[in-house]
Motif scaffolding. Sequence first.
Motif, PDB file in Angstrom:
ATOM      1  N   TYR A 169      -8.477 -13.258   2.928  1.00  0.00           N
ATOM      2  CA  TYR A 169      -7.010 -13.187   2.941  1.00  0.00           C
ATOM      3  C   TYR A 169      -6.597 -11.745   3.185  1.00  0.00           C
ATOM      4  N   HIS A 170      -5.355 -11.592   3.664  1.00  0.00           N
ATOM      5  CA  HIS A 170      -4.878 -10.272   4.085  1.00  0.00           C
ATOM      6  C   HIS A 170      -3.502 -10.002   3.464  1.00  0.00           C
ATOM      7  N   PRO A 171      -3.419  -9.890   2.138  1.00  0.00           N
ATOM      8  CA  PRO A 171      -2.088  -9.672   1.524  1.00  0.00           C
ATOM      9  C   PRO A 171      -1.542  -8.282   1.845  1.00  0.00           C
ATOM     10  N   TYR A 172      -0.395  -8.241   2.502  1.00  0.00           N
ATOM     11  CA  TYR A 172       0.302  -6.978   2.762  1.00  0.00           C
ATOM     12  C   TYR A 172       1.256  -6.715   1.601  1.00  0.00           C
ATOM     13  N   LEU A 173       1.023  -5.643   0.875  1.00  0.00           N
ATOM     14  CA  LEU A 173       1.796  -5.350  -0.328  1.00  0.00           C
ATOM     15  C   LEU A 173       2.678  -4.126  -0.118  1.00  0.00           C
ATOM     16  N   THR A 174       3.838  -4.159  -0.746  1.00  0.00           N
ATOM     17  CA  THR A 174       4.761  -3.039  -0.627  1.00  0.00           C
ATOM     18  C   THR A 174       5.501  -2.839  -1.939  1.00  0.00           C
ATOM     19  N   ILE A 175       5.889  -1.593  -2.193  1.00  0.00           N
ATOM     20  CA  ILE A 175       6.717  -1.254  -3.349  1.00  0.00           C
ATOM     21  C   ILE A 175       8.103  -0.903  -2.819  1.00  0.00           C
ATOM     22  N   PRO A 176       9.087  -1.760  -3.004  1.00  0.00           N
ATOM     23  CA  PRO A 176      10.410  -1.504  -2.431  1.00  0.00           C
ATOM     24  C   PRO A 176      11.039  -0.221  -2.981  1.00  0.00           C
ATOM     25  N   VAL A 177      11.845   0.385  -2.161  1.00  0.00           N
ATOM     26  CA  VAL A 177      12.682   1.549  -2.504  1.00  0.00           C
ATOM     27  C   VAL A 177      11.862   2.830  -2.638  1.00  0.00           C
ATOM     28  N   VAL A 178      10.718   2.778  -3.311  1.00  0.00           N
ATOM     29  CA  VAL A 178       9.915   3.981  -3.534  1.00  0.00           C
ATOM     30  C   VAL A 178       9.213   4.388  -2.242  1.00  0.00           C
ATOM     31  N   PRO A 179       9.306   5.665  -1.815  1.00  0.00           N
ATOM     32  CA  PRO A 179       8.624   6.094  -0.581  1.00  0.00           C
ATOM     33  C   PRO A 179       7.113   5.904  -0.675  1.00  0.00           C
ATOM     34  N   ARG A 180       6.508   5.536   0.440  1.00  0.00           N
ATOM     35  CA  ARG A 180       5.068   5.290   0.491  1.00  0.00           C
ATOM     36  C   ARG A 180       4.269   6.449  -0.089  1.00  0.00           C
ATOM     37  N   GLU A 181       4.653   7.675   0.214  1.00  0.00           N
ATOM     38  CA  GLU A 181       3.857   8.817  -0.240  1.00  0.00           C
ATOM     39  C   GLU A 181       3.826   8.955  -1.753  1.00  0.00           C
ATOM     40  N   ASN A 182       4.748   8.280  -2.432  1.00  0.00           N
ATOM     41  CA  ASN A 182       4.785   8.350  -3.895  1.00  0.00           C
ATOM     42  C   ASN A 182       4.097   7.165  -4.569  1.00  0.00           C
ATOM     43  N   TRP A 183       3.602   6.216  -3.785  1.00  0.00           N
ATOM     44  CA  TRP A 183       2.872   5.113  -4.377  1.00  0.00           C
ATOM     45  C   TRP A 183       1.555   5.622  -4.951  1.00  0.00           C
ATOM     46  N   VAL A 184       1.086   4.966  -5.992  1.00  0.00           N
ATOM     47  CA  VAL A 184      -0.205   5.301  -6.586  1.00  0.00           C
ATOM     48  C   VAL A 184      -1.161   4.135  -6.353  1.00  0.00           C
ATOM     49  N   LEU A 185      -2.280   4.428  -5.699  1.00  0.00           N
ATOM     50  CA  LEU A 185      -3.296   3.418  -5.404  1.00  0.00           C
ATOM     51  C   LEU A 185      -4.504   3.652  -6.305  1.00  0.00           C
TER      52      LEU A 185
END
Length: 308
Positions: A169-185
């Motif tokens: 499976y290929h779940p594409y995940l996103t955190i709305p509103v928060v800029p990508r560079e601030n996401w924590v992986l």
Amino acid sequence: MAELDTVVLRDPESTMTATFVPAAGMIGTSFSDGQVEFLGQRRGLDAYLTNAKTMGIPLLYPWANRLSANTYDVDGGAVTLTPGTGGVRTDEHGSPMHGVLAAYPGWLVTEQSANSVTAAVDFSRPGLLASFPFPHVLTERVTLTGRVLTIETSVRPSASAAVPLCFGYHPYLTIPVVPRENWVLQTPALRHLPTDDRGLPTGATENWAARSGPLGDTAYDDGFDQVPDGAQFTLSGGSHRITVTFETGYPAAQLFAPPGDALVAIEPMAAPTDALRHGGYRLASPGRPVTMRFSIGVSEVPAGAAHF
């Protein structure tokens, strides 16, 4: 384009909903809390239907990602794939890509409730067997409860041949509103499979230390094997945390985070990329169906709490 019937699941314990479209390959198109959407929409459902451009949660079946050639051998028999026929599509290098069930309309809903749906494909039709000659029934059961979306997949052979398990499976995940560079992986310690310039494993392996930190502008397109049952990956940002749990039966993974795109794909895979050609996969044997399960949970992070 004709309107397709959708199945909207409602969490009995929260305001979360999940939407699936059986007649479009059983793709998941939404996992949301009100107006807050946690699946990457990319080009949308129409592009998936017309050109197999992935979005949401697509199933890559019967192989995940790409193959290194248009042929593969099973038990001494050669199978030839014909691009443009039987659902076979290729990438820019001519490699067969993402199996043959993209937007496949032949899913039959067999059970449905307010928070669960089960659908199946009879993989004994000539058009499907031309590319994957292993008659079987493929069943997907999706359940939403407690802010957790669980996808359980079963493969039951319907003839004397065992069925190779190479899908994902290929779940594409996103955190709305928060800029990508601030996401924590955050990822666990894994065994990494380096690839060549076509995105195919080279055969080498290397250790991948557990990671936890801001995504920043980092791009990923990395494969792994020896993923243990229960392994968890998390993506956090603002007041939300998404947790993908490889609950059982997915010993391989792909991590995909394209540069400049506000999404991360954390992909449960039954076998590494190109395993259908090079081996190392498991089989579902006649009389012994195999069931695999992963889940995606969304939790709220208290204000001021650390993400890593």
